[in-house]
Design an enzyme around this catalytic site. Structure first.
Site, PDB file in Angstrom:
ATOM      1  N   PRO A 185       2.770   0.629   0.050  1.00  0.00           N
ATOM      2  CA  PRO A 185       2.731   1.509   1.212  1.00  0.00           C
ATOM      3  C   PRO A 185       3.793   2.611   1.088  1.00  0.00           C
ATOM      4  O   PRO A 185       4.933   2.349   0.696  1.00  0.00           O
ATOM      5  CB  PRO A 185       3.042   0.589   2.387  1.00  0.00           C
ATOM      6  N   LEU A 186       3.384   3.819   1.421  1.00  0.00           N
ATOM      7  CA  LEU A 186       4.273   4.975   1.380  1.00  0.00           C
ATOM      8  C   LEU A 186       4.215   5.648   2.748  1.00  0.00           C
ATOM      9  O   LEU A 186       3.150   6.086   3.189  1.00  0.00           O
ATOM     10  CB  LEU A 186       3.816   5.936   0.284  1.00  0.00           C
TER      11      LEU A 186
END
Length: 62
Positions: free
Chosen positions: A2-3
């Site tokens: 996840p970014l």
């Protein structure tokens, strides 16, 4: 991986930013199952004279 990208006006303390990324990481981990060490958080701090709402720079807002 996840970014998370967060855009915000500059002016918060290091302590506030630290707690923000901790809380964001916790929420992403809780809701995606991704391990915390895989969660990336990018903070983009903007100067108030580089952001406007309704055609008024935040540095000029009353």
């Amino acid at each position: 991986m996840p970014l998370v990208h967060i855009d915000l006006l500059a002016g918060r303390s290091e302590d506030q930013l630290k707690h923000l990324v901790e809380d964001i990481t916790s929420a992403v981990t809780k809701n995606t199952g991704a391990p915390a060490e895989h969660v990336h958080v990018i903070l983009n701090e903007m100067q108030p004279n580089r952001y406007s709402v309704g055609g008024v720079l935040k540095s000029d807002a009353k």
